[in-house]
Scaffold this motif. Structure first.
Motif, PDB file in Angstrom:
ATOM      1  N   THR A  55       0.848  -1.194   0.000  1.00 21.28           N
ATOM      2  CA  THR A  55       0.000   0.000   0.000  1.00 21.28           C
ATOM      3  C   THR A  55       0.881   1.241   0.000  1.00 21.28           C
ATOM      4  O   THR A  55       1.997   1.216   0.512  1.00 21.28           O
ATOM      5  N   PHE A  56       0.361   2.316  -0.576  1.00 22.37           N
ATOM      6  CA  PHE A  56       1.069   3.591  -0.531  1.00 22.37           C
ATOM      7  C   PHE A  56       0.074   4.726  -0.659  1.00 22.37           C
ATOM      8  O   PHE A  56      -0.987   4.577  -1.249  1.00 22.37           O
ATOM      9  N   ALA A  63      -1.895  10.804  -7.621  1.00 26.70           N
ATOM     10  CA  ALA A  63      -3.216  10.174  -7.746  1.00 26.70           C
ATOM     11  C   ALA A  63      -3.857  10.547  -9.079  1.00 26.70           C
ATOM     12  O   ALA A  63      -4.456   9.695  -9.750  1.00 26.70           O
ATOM     13  N   ASP A  64      -3.702  11.806  -9.477  1.00 21.17           N
ATOM     14  CA  ASP A  64      -4.239  12.249 -10.763  1.00 21.17           C
ATOM     15  C   ASP A  64      -3.543  11.508 -11.910  1.00 21.17           C
ATOM     16  O   ASP A  64      -4.193  11.022 -12.833  1.00 21.17           O
ATOM     17  N   ALA A  65      -2.228  11.408 -11.835  1.00 19.58           N
ATOM     18  CA  ALA A  65      -1.472  10.709 -12.882  1.00 19.58           C
ATOM     19  C   ALA A  65      -1.847   9.229 -12.912  1.00 19.58           C
ATOM     20  O   ALA A  65      -1.951   8.626 -13.977  1.00 19.58           O
ATOM     21  N   LEU A  66      -2.062   8.645 -11.739  1.00 15.71           N
ATOM     22  CA  LEU A  66      -2.423   7.228 -11.660  1.00 15.71           C
ATOM     23  C   LEU A  66      -3.738   6.953 -12.376  1.00 15.71           C
ATOM     24  O   LEU A  66      -3.884   5.924 -13.045  1.00 15.71           O
ATOM     25  N   SER A  67      -4.653   7.889 -12.303  1.00 19.38           N
ATOM     26  CA  SER A  67      -5.948   7.696 -12.963  1.00 19.38           C
ATOM     27  C   SER A  67      -5.815   7.684 -14.488  1.00 19.38           C
ATOM     28  O   SER A  67      -6.662   7.131 -15.183  1.00 19.38           O
ATOM     29  N   LEU A 106       6.653   2.976  -9.152  1.00 19.17           N
ATOM     30  CA  LEU A 106       5.392   3.690  -9.375  1.00 19.17           C
ATOM     31  C   LEU A 106       5.543   5.195  -9.142  1.00 19.17           C
ATOM     32  O   LEU A 106       5.073   6.003  -9.938  1.00 19.17           O
ATOM     33  N   ARG A 107       6.212   5.563  -8.067  1.00 16.05           N
ATOM     34  CA  ARG A 107       6.400   6.990  -7.778  1.00 16.05           C
ATOM     35  C   ARG A 107       7.231   7.663  -8.877  1.00 16.05           C
ATOM     36  O   ARG A 107       6.932   8.798  -9.262  1.00 16.05           O
ATOM     37  N   ASP A 108       8.237   6.987  -9.348  1.00 11.82           N
ATOM     38  CA  ASP A 108       9.061   7.540 -10.434  1.00 11.82           C
ATOM     39  C   ASP A 108       8.192   7.785 -11.667  1.00 11.82           C
ATOM     40  O   ASP A 108       8.219   8.854 -12.267  1.00 11.82           O
ATOM     41  N   GLY A 111       5.631  10.566 -11.061  1.00 17.45           N
ATOM     42  CA  GLY A 111       6.303  11.859 -11.085  1.00 17.45           C
ATOM     43  C   GLY A 111       6.537  12.339 -12.500  1.00 17.45           C
ATOM     44  O   GLY A 111       6.319  13.510 -12.827  1.00 17.45           O
ATOM     45  N   ARG A 112       6.965  11.429 -13.374  1.00 14.65           N
ATOM     46  CA  ARG A 112       7.183  11.788 -14.778  1.00 14.65           C
ATOM     47  C   ARG A 112       5.864  12.170 -15.455  1.00 14.65           C
ATOM     48  O   ARG A 112       5.811  13.096 -16.252  1.00 14.65           O
ATOM     49  N   LEU A 113       4.815  11.437 -15.133  1.00 18.38           N
ATOM     50  CA  LEU A 113       3.511  11.733 -15.724  1.00 18.38           C
ATOM     51  C   LEU A 113       2.980  13.078 -15.232  1.00 18.38           C
ATOM     52  O   LEU A 113       2.399  13.844 -15.999  1.00 18.38           O
ATOM     53  N   SER A 114       3.191  13.375 -13.959  1.00 18.52           N
ATOM     54  CA  SER A 114       2.771  14.670 -13.414  1.00 18.52           C
ATOM     55  C   SER A 114       3.519  15.802 -14.092  1.00 18.52           C
ATOM     56  O   SER A 114       2.930  16.820 -14.455  1.00 18.52           O
ATOM     57  N   ASP A 115       4.830  15.627 -14.264  1.00 19.91           N
ATOM     58  CA  ASP A 115       5.639  16.640 -14.942  1.00 19.91           C
ATOM     59  C   ASP A 115       5.155  16.855 -16.369  1.00 19.91           C
ATOM     60  O   ASP A 115       5.068  17.980 -16.848  1.00 19.91           O
TER      61      ASP A 115
END
Length: 188
Positions: A55-56, A63-67, A106-108, A111-115
């Motif tokens: 879990t994280f 969260a937005d990028a994950l969607s 996942l965080r990496d 982060g790239r998707l958010s950027d």
């Protein structure tokens, strides 16, 4: 021709033009990147269920990028679901991604998707391509041979052989150079 290993981090080889130093981490990262990227375009990566789901808590932009990344994450072998709010659980991951590195990968990627979203990167097919590139780069880096690791001569020779078959054997997916050639005249 492989000559040996220097400081358990660089392969030393003799090439037609001189002495070649190969950064074993970035060389392995390039090999892994191209293989992972090819699999993402094909049938996808093999997935394995995690014995203990991870879990994280995602930051709002993660969260937005994950969607937006469901298709890519699924092709990569991830199974991620929302528990509540920004709390997520990962129940499956790519077969060659150790459980302790799942959240980092996942965080990496997120982060790239958010950027990319902040810079107004394109949507649609080009966006999916960029997500696959980012995911492959993250998986490749986190699973690559590290520096300060002694390689058996067979492992080192195999790495050089695999690198020779890469489409881009000069830089890792992040742009770092893989090898340095010292001309015969520079060495003598």
């Amino acid at each position: 021709r492989l000559l040996g290993q220097y400081r358990e981090s660089y392969l030393v080889a003799e090439g037609a033009d001189g002495l070649v130093l190969v950064d074993q981490h970035v060389a392995h990262e390039r090999v892994r990147y191209e293989r992972i990227r090819d699999r993402l375009e094909g049938q996808g990566l093999a997935s394995q269920a995690l014995l203990t789901p991870v879990t994280f808590e995602a930051a709002p932009e993660e969260a937005d990028a994950l969607s937006r990344a469901d298709e890519v994450l699924s092709a990569a072998g991830f199974s991620v679901s929302e528990l509540s709010g920004r709390l997520f659980v990962v129940s499956a991951a790519p077969a060659d991604c150790p459980a302790e590195k799942v959240v980092g990968v996942l965080r990496d990627l997120l982060g790239r998707l958010s950027d990319a979203a902040e810079t107004g990167s394109p949507r649609g097919a080009e966006s999916v391509t960029r997500m696959k590139d980012a995911l492959a780069a993250s998986l490749a880096c986190r699973g690559a041979i590290t520096v300060n690791r002694r390689l058996a001569p067979e492992e080192a020779a195999r790495l050089l052989s695999d690198l020779a078959t890469c489409r881009d054997p000069w830089t890792c997916p992040h742009g770092r150079p893989i090898l340095l050639t010292l001309a015969h005249a520079e060495v003598l």
